[in-house]
Write a protein that holds these residues in place. Structure first.
Motif, PDB file in Angstrom:
ATOM      1  N   ASP A 118     -94.892  49.882 -19.257  1.00  0.00           N
ATOM      2  CA  ASP A 118     -95.171  50.880 -18.243  1.00  0.00           C
ATOM      3  C   ASP A 118     -95.790  49.940 -16.898  1.00  0.00           C
ATOM      4  O   ASP A 118     -95.757  48.488 -17.130  1.00  0.00           O
ATOM      5  N   SER A 119     -96.307  50.522 -15.858  1.00  0.00           N
ATOM      6  CA  SER A 119     -96.813  49.772 -14.726  1.00  0.00           C
ATOM      7  C   SER A 119     -98.119  48.764 -15.143  1.00  0.00           C
ATOM      8  O   SER A 119     -98.261  47.857 -14.441  1.00  0.00           O
ATOM      9  N   LYS A 120     -98.846  49.042 -16.059  1.00  0.00           N
ATOM     10  CA  LYS A 120     -99.819  48.140 -16.380  1.00  0.00           C
ATOM     11  C   LYS A 120     -99.250  46.953 -17.544  1.00  0.00           C
ATOM     12  O   LYS A 120    -100.189  46.270 -17.840  1.00  0.00           O
ATOM     13  N   GLY A 121     -98.087  47.112 -17.798  1.00  0.00           N
ATOM     14  CA  GLY A 121     -97.638  45.762 -18.617  1.00  0.00           C
ATOM     15  C   GLY A 121     -97.692  46.155 -20.139  1.00  0.00           C
ATOM     16  O   GLY A 121     -97.298  45.432 -20.925  1.00  0.00           O
ATOM     17  N   VAL A 122     -98.167  47.466 -20.463  1.00  0.00           N
ATOM     18  CA  VAL A 122     -98.101  47.808 -21.818  1.00  0.00           C
ATOM     19  C   VAL A 122     -96.747  48.214 -22.410  1.00  0.00           C
ATOM     20  O   VAL A 122     -96.223  48.974 -22.037  1.00  0.00           O
ATOM     21  N   GLU A 123     -96.257  47.633 -23.522  1.00  0.00           N
ATOM     22  CA  GLU A 123     -95.129  47.797 -23.953  1.00  0.00           C
ATOM     23  C   GLU A 123     -95.224  49.377 -24.791  1.00  0.00           C
ATOM     24  O   GLU A 123     -95.730  49.285 -25.717  1.00  0.00           O
TER      25      GLU A 123
END
Length: 156
Positions: A136-141
């Motif tokens: 996602d845009s926060k870098g969470v897979e």
């Protein structure tokens, strides 16, 4: 020799809105992918990145991006990566896909596809595992897929 799909991408990506035009061309060739309105943002041998943004038509009943939309994105970037990376004498087809849903998928999602073994020309067909990670845009897979591609020589 550069794969025709990679040459097309490189030509289009020089233009304003070139990535968008390239993505539309891919969806014209394989119309089902248009259902997620993808944007191919990076394409090079051994790597493809694509983006989708959450919209109502790809959302599920709990307000997140639907699992099948992420499967569609994974198959798209995996297939485009393989097509752009293969030697001219080889062809491919997906045989299967294993997926993991790891977190709620919200907002803009970025998928990155890469081969797990080197892509080579061969006299016989072989299995090529392709790993696709979606963040996602926060870098969470939020999603991961391992696609089993069958790579084989083109028929004469």
């Amino acid at each position: 020799m550069t794969a025709p799909l990679l040459s097309l991408y490189r030509r289009f990506s020089r233009w304003p809105a070139g990535n968008w035009l390239f993505s539309r061309a891919v969806c014209f060739k394989a119309p089902y992918f248009a259902s997620i309105s993808p944007l191919i943002t990076v394409l090079e041998p051994g790597r493809c990145e694509g983006v989708i943004r959450q919209r109502r038509r790809i959302s599920n009943h709990i307000g997140t991006v639907h699992a099948i939309a992420m499967c569609n994105l994974a198959e798209l970037v995996g297939g485009v990566m393989v097509d752009a990376s293969l030697p001219a004498d080889m062809r491919w087809i997906p045989k299967g896909m294993e997926v993991k849903y790891q977190a709620k998928a919200l907002g803009v999602l970025t998928a990155v596809a890469s081969p797990e073994i080197p892509i080579v020309s061969a006299a016989a067909g072989y299995d090529l595992p392709v790993l696709v990670r979606v963040t996602d845009s926060k870098g969470v897979e939020v999603f991961q897929a391992r696609i089993a591609m069958w790579v084989s020589p083109k028929k004469a």
